[in-house]
Design a protein around this motif. Structure first.
Motif, PDB file in Angstrom:
ATOM      1  N   GLU A 183       0.829  -1.197   0.000  1.00  0.00           N
ATOM      2  CA  GLU A 183       0.000   0.000   0.000  1.00  0.00           C
ATOM      3  C   GLU A 183       0.873   1.261   0.000  1.00  0.00           C
ATOM      4  O   GLU A 183       0.560   2.274  -0.677  1.00  0.00           O
ATOM      5  CB  GLU A 183      -0.937  -0.015   1.212  1.00  0.00           C
ATOM      6  CG  GLU A 183      -2.103  -0.965   1.058  1.00  0.00           C
ATOM      7  CD  GLU A 183      -2.999  -0.979   2.292  1.00  0.00           C
ATOM      8  OE1 GLU A 183      -2.563  -0.447   3.347  1.00  0.00           O
ATOM      9  OE2 GLU A 183      -4.116  -1.534   2.219  1.00  0.00           O
ATOM     10  N   LYS A 184       1.953   1.239   0.777  1.00  0.00           N
ATOM     11  CA  LYS A 184       2.862   2.372   0.775  1.00  0.00           C
ATOM     12  C   LYS A 184       3.498   2.566  -0.608  1.00  0.00           C
ATOM     13  O   LYS A 184       3.630   3.692  -1.132  1.00  0.00           O
ATOM     14  CB  LYS A 184       3.945   2.193   1.827  1.00  0.00           C
ATOM     15  CG  LYS A 184       3.430   2.297   3.244  1.00  0.00           C
ATOM     16  CD  LYS A 184       4.567   2.123   4.237  1.00  0.00           C
ATOM     17  CE  LYS A 184       4.050   2.222   5.676  1.00  0.00           C
ATOM     18  NZ  LYS A 184       5.156   2.054   6.667  1.00  0.00           N
ATOM     19  N   LEU A 185       3.911   1.434  -1.210  1.00  0.00           N
ATOM     20  CA  LEU A 185       4.536   1.501  -2.530  1.00  0.00           C
ATOM     21  C   LEU A 185       3.543   1.978  -3.581  1.00  0.00           C
ATOM     22  O   LEU A 185       3.895   2.720  -4.514  1.00  0.00           O
ATOM     23  CB  LEU A 185       5.095   0.136  -2.923  1.00  0.00           C
ATOM     24  CG  LEU A 185       6.263  -0.368  -2.061  1.00  0.00           C
ATOM     25  CD1 LEU A 185       6.654  -1.794  -2.466  1.00  0.00           C
ATOM     26  CD2 LEU A 185       7.474   0.577  -2.181  1.00  0.00           C
ATOM     27  N   ASN A 187       1.051   3.961  -3.013  1.00  0.00           N
ATOM     28  CA  ASN A 187       0.840   5.383  -2.802  1.00  0.00           C
ATOM     29  C   ASN A 187       1.988   6.190  -3.406  1.00  0.00           C
ATOM     30  O   ASN A 187       1.807   7.352  -3.847  1.00  0.00           O
ATOM     31  CB  ASN A 187       0.705   5.682  -1.304  1.00  0.00           C
ATOM     32  CG  ASN A 187      -0.589   5.106  -0.731  1.00  0.00           C
ATOM     33  OD1 ASN A 187      -1.595   4.968  -1.455  1.00  0.00           O
ATOM     34  ND2 ASN A 187      -0.571   4.806   0.570  1.00  0.00           N
ATOM     35  N   GLU A 188       3.171   5.589  -3.422  1.00  0.00           N
ATOM     36  CA  GLU A 188       4.344   6.257  -3.991  1.00  0.00           C
ATOM     37  C   GLU A 188       4.479   5.973  -5.484  1.00  0.00           C
ATOM     38  O   GLU A 188       5.509   6.329  -6.118  1.00  0.00           O
ATOM     39  CB  GLU A 188       5.610   5.805  -3.256  1.00  0.00           C
ATOM     40  CG  GLU A 188       5.619   6.222  -1.798  1.00  0.00           C
ATOM     41  CD  GLU A 188       6.832   5.649  -1.046  1.00  0.00           C
ATOM     42  OE1 GLU A 188       7.611   4.882  -1.652  1.00  0.00           O
ATOM     43  OE2 GLU A 188       6.952   5.937   0.160  1.00  0.00           O
ATOM     44  N   LYS A 189       3.527   5.330  -6.080  1.00  0.00           N
ATOM     45  CA  LYS A 189       3.503   5.006  -7.502  1.00  0.00           C
ATOM     46  C   LYS A 189       4.627   4.055  -7.887  1.00  0.00           C
ATOM     47  O   LYS A 189       5.079   4.007  -9.052  1.00  0.00           O
ATOM     48  CB  LYS A 189       3.617   6.275  -8.367  1.00  0.00           C
ATOM     49  CG  LYS A 189       2.601   7.367  -8.044  1.00  0.00           C
ATOM     50  CD  LYS A 189       1.187   6.893  -8.329  1.00  0.00           C
ATOM     51  CE  LYS A 189       0.181   8.066  -8.050  1.00  0.00           C
ATOM     52  NZ  LYS A 189      -1.184   7.657  -8.350  1.00  0.00           N
ATOM     53  N   VAL A 190       5.081   3.219  -6.922  1.00  0.00           N
ATOM     54  CA  VAL A 190       6.166   2.285  -7.227  1.00  0.00           C
ATOM     55  C   VAL A 190       5.615   1.039  -7.916  1.00  0.00           C
ATOM     56  O   VAL A 190       6.224   0.492  -8.847  1.00  0.00           O
ATOM     57  CB  VAL A 190       6.948   1.935  -5.965  1.00  0.00           C
ATOM     58  CG1 VAL A 190       8.020   0.885  -6.259  1.00  0.00           C
ATOM     59  CG2 VAL A 190       7.576   3.189  -5.370  1.00  0.00           C
TER      60      VAL A 190
END
Length: 349
Positions: free
Chosen positions: A224-226, A228-231
């Protein structure tokens, strides 16, 4: 010259008082006493002593003519403290078994004779022996020692009781050591053990699913963090969420299976309770059938079997033998007990 003393005699005083002199009797007795003395006694008083001696003389004279016998004859009966006991027939029929002998020593309960009935005496005795042995086993609470009944088909009035107790005895065999109930208990116990193993396996599987779910949830949080960072692409995040939901569904299925297994254990325990209740009912029904058969046998024996009611010497009341026809109420035997003391009964006139 001295003066002469004046005389005071009774006659002088009476003469001075102008009173006539009373005679001797009037001066001594009262009027009532003189009345009694002057009356003439009745004749029985005057002649009573003479009459008494005359009566005594007549009585002595009569003793020479009236005689009472020196020897009085009267019937006498020699008896003891324990009177002889009668054995009376309570039914009518031929004597099919005779075990009595004149002057034979008998004890209480000895079979003296058996009268004809619609039952075979030998089969009746087999049933009686089995009932006595079974009752002894029940007193010892030894249900496994109760044996099977022999095939008896000539019991007459007792045939129905025999059928009842044979049926109850067959059901009672289910409760013996290697009977149906114990086998079923063993099978239910095995099922409970398998269910418990399955529950244990399901619990282990649940722990693994929980561990896997924790890892998947951790991976989902990172993704989810990735995302959000568009990773990473959003599609990969959706796959991770689907994996977490699938793991949670597995946990729900494992819990449902555990509940079902617990329900199965409760059902198996109910089966054990039903077996115990059925076993207790069978034992109660067997006891009831046993005592019904015992009472029916006692009634039959009371009508057709003549037994010694006392310990003593047997005497025949009349002559008879095997196959003789006996009537109801006929006196058959006398049992003369041993007498500690004797006494005589005399009826004298």
């Amino acid at each position: 010259m001295p003066q002469q003393e004046e005389s005071y005699s009774l006659d002088a005083m009476l003469e001075a008082a102008n009173i006539e002199r009373l005679d001797e009797a009037d001066r001594i007795y009262s009027h009532e006493v003189r009345e009694i003395i002057s009356s003439k006694p009745v004749w029985i008083v005057r002649n009573g002593i003479a009459m008494f001696f005359v009566i005594i003389g007549l009585l002595f004279t009569l003793t020479f003519f009236i005689r009472y016998p020196d020897i009085v004859k009267a019937p006498i009966k020699i008896v003891g403290n324990n009177l002889p006991k009668q054995i009376i027939s309570k039914s009518e029929g031929r004597i099919v078994y005779l075990n009595a002998l004149e002057n034979k020593k008998v004890i209480v309960g000895d079979v003296l004779a058996v009268l004809q009935s619609n039952a075979d005496y030998k089969q009746i005795m087999l049933l009686k022996k089995w009932l006595e042995q079974t009752e002894l086993h029940l007193k010892q609470n030894n249900w496994n020692a109760i044996s099977q009944l022999e095939t008896l088909n000539q019991l007459g009035d007792l045939q129905k009781n025999y059928q009842d107790i044979a049926q109850q005895n067959y059901q009672l065999s289910w409760a013996k050591t290697k009977g149906y109930f114990n086998q079923k208990r063993d099978a239910i116990a095995q099922d409970i053990r398998l269910i418990n193993l399955s529950k244990e396996n399901a619990n282990n599987q649940k722990q693994l699913i929980l561990q896997d779910l924790a890892m998947q949830e951790g991976l989902l949080a990172i993704n989810e963090k990735l995302a959000n960072e568009k990773v990473i692409a959003p599609l990969d995040l959706i796959k991770d969420k689907s994996t977490v939901i699938a793991k949670k569904q597995q946990l729900v299925q494992v819990d449902a299976a555990d509940i079902n297994q617990s329900t199965n254990i409760v059902a198996k325990q109910k089966e054990l309770l039903e077996i115990d209740k059925l076993n207790a009912d069978i034992q109660l029904n067997f006891i009831a059938a046993l005592f019904n058969a015992k009472n029916a046998l006692a009634d039959w024996a009371n009508r057709y079997i003549l037994v010694a009611s006392e310990t003593g010497t047997l005497q025949f009341a009349s002559y008879f033998q095997k196959n003789s026809w006996i009537k109801t109420g006929q006196e058959l035997f006398y049992i003369i007990p041993k007498q500690p003391t004797y006494f005589a009964e005399l009826i004298a006139s």
